[in-house]
Design a protein around this motif. Structure first.
Motif, PDB file in Angstrom:
ATOM      1  N   SER A   1      50.466   1.677  83.384  1.00 38.90           N
ATOM      2  CA  SER A   1      49.356   2.324  82.691  1.00 38.90           C
ATOM      3  C   SER A   1      48.214   2.592  83.650  1.00 38.90           C
ATOM      4  N   ASP A   2      47.446   3.585  83.308  1.00 43.03           N
ATOM      5  CA  ASP A   2      46.178   3.869  83.963  1.00 43.03           C
ATOM      6  C   ASP A   2      45.084   3.220  83.122  1.00 43.03           C
ATOM      7  N   VAL A   3      44.370   2.265  83.669  1.00 44.93           N
ATOM      8  CA  VAL A   3      43.311   1.594  82.909  1.00 44.93           C
ATOM      9  C   VAL A   3      42.106   2.526  82.824  1.00 44.93           C
ATOM     10  N   ASN A   4      41.700   2.856  81.600  1.00 48.75           N
ATOM     11  CA  ASN A   4      40.584   3.772  81.392  1.00 48.75           C
ATOM     12  C   ASN A   4      39.779   3.326  80.181  1.00 48.75           C
ATOM     13  N   LEU A   5      38.748   4.069  79.832  1.00 47.07           N
ATOM     14  CA  LEU A   5      37.860   3.622  78.757  1.00 47.07           C
ATOM     15  C   LEU A   5      38.553   3.590  77.407  1.00 47.07           C
ATOM     16  N   ASP A   6      39.667   4.307  77.254  1.00 50.59           N
ATOM     17  CA  ASP A   6      40.369   4.313  75.976  1.00 50.59           C
ATOM     18  C   ASP A   6      41.225   3.073  75.759  1.00 50.59           C
TER      19      ASP A   6
END
Length: 343
Positions: free
Chosen positions: A106-111
């Motif tokens: 996964s790409d860790v992002n604000l969502d």
């Protein structure tokens, strides 16, 4: 000694840990964001040390250039283009079957950051960009989860421990978000012993925290090529004016904040536009000189076209906007942006 603890006998003999400390480790949960050079070192140490549950998160695949410093991977992983967390999880499960390792591609992002990072005793920073570190800091402060920051590039590295309510947070230490275009491993290189050292220090600070021992009160910095080090005491570095820990504002979890970076797929163009909402002024001549050392560069006073490989090209504008040509995959575009633009 109980057979279950025999594996950790040399660690238990170390008095500041002992059997009680080992039990605390076995009941602890850690999450590592980024399974590159720092992340692989930290994961290796935490799993061997018996931290009971270790979640590892990364968005990228293993490449041949990773193997010089990313210690859990080998040539076969690169040839098969395995996701880093898949290759790492396989290796770690062979090291210690009594520890639960959970790999998440996964790409860790604000969502998804709060979903992926909460419920843990500690967060460890194996990231490669400032934007994600400020995001980790927001989650840490908001949910009162300690985290261990680390960074390594060229021959220089640093690390620190951030404990909400006790130490300054990352934004206290670095109030102004860098505008990108900084040094990265892909632009100036990095030495393998450096990432081993910084990742090992991060793992050690995490173990101290998990067993209830005192962690460093410094922002520690070293240069292994020039044999220099510096300890900056940050004990009194908390700022009441800090937007994050002082005022409880979590800009990097807030989609409306001007600290966000916008990622947009351009319809029909096989291109992702990356647009920092905070206006920047880029020195185009300096950036062209920096990028031409690692790829093909051409352009004019208004833009730079940079081609790091056969498939992808990046167009950088003077206001900081970047077009990533050759993909409509936002995660892939973010990876190229982090590698070569540096934010």
């Amino acid at each position: 000694m109980d057979e279950n603890w025999q594996r950790y006998s040399r660690q238990i003999l170390f008095q500041p840990i002992g059997l009680e400390g080992q039990k605390k480790l076995s009941n602890s949960k850690a999450v590592i964001v980024g399974m590159g050079a720092l992340g692989t070192v930290m994961a290796n140490h935490l799993v061997r040390s018996g931290v009971g549950f270790v979640r590892i998160i990364d968005r990228d695949l293993v490449e041949l250039s990773n193997i010089q410093r990313q210690t859990l991977y080998d040539e076969e992983d690169a040839a098969n283009a395995l996701p880093k967390v898949v290759a790492a999880e396989r290796k770690l499960n062979k090291i210690n079957c009594s520890v639960t390792v959970e790999g998440i591609i996964s790409d860790v992002n604000l969502d998804n950051a709060e979903e992926l990072l909460t419920g843990f005793d500690i967060i460890l920073d194996g990231t490669d960009n400032f934007q994600t570190r400020y995001l980790l800091n927001d989650v840490s402060v908001k949910h009162l989860i300690p985290w261990v920051h680390g960074a390594a590039v060229s021959s220089r590295g640093m690390f620190s421990v951030i404990i909400p309510g006790k130490t300054p947070c990352y934004r206290c230490l670095f109030p102004t978000v860098p505008s990108g275009l900084g040094e990265t491993c892909d632009t100036v290189g990095v030495l393998s012993p450096l990432t081993d050292i910084i990742g090992s220090f991060q793992a050690m600070e995490a173990i101290k925290l998990l067993v209830g021992a005192e962690t460093t009160s410094n922002l520690e910095q070293i240069d292994i090529w020039y044999n220099s080090s510096m300890q900056m005491d940050i004990t009194h570095g908390r700022s009441p004016d800090c937007p994050t820990c002082g005022k409880g504002r979590f800009d990097f979890l807030d989609r409306s904040s001007n600290q966000q970076v916008s990622y947009t797929t351009l319809c029909g163009r096989d291109t992702v536009q990356i647009n920092p909402r905070k206006r920047q002024i880029i020195n185009m001549k300096e950036q062209a000189e920096r990028l031409e050392k690692i790829g093909t560069v051409n352009g004019n006073p208004f833009l730079i076209r940079f081609k790091p490989d056969h498939d992808i090209s990046l167009v950088l504008f003077s206001d900081g906007r970047v077009l990533v040509h050759g993909t409509d995959d936002i995660v892939k575009a973010k990876s190229y942006y982090a590698k070569y633009i540096g934010s």
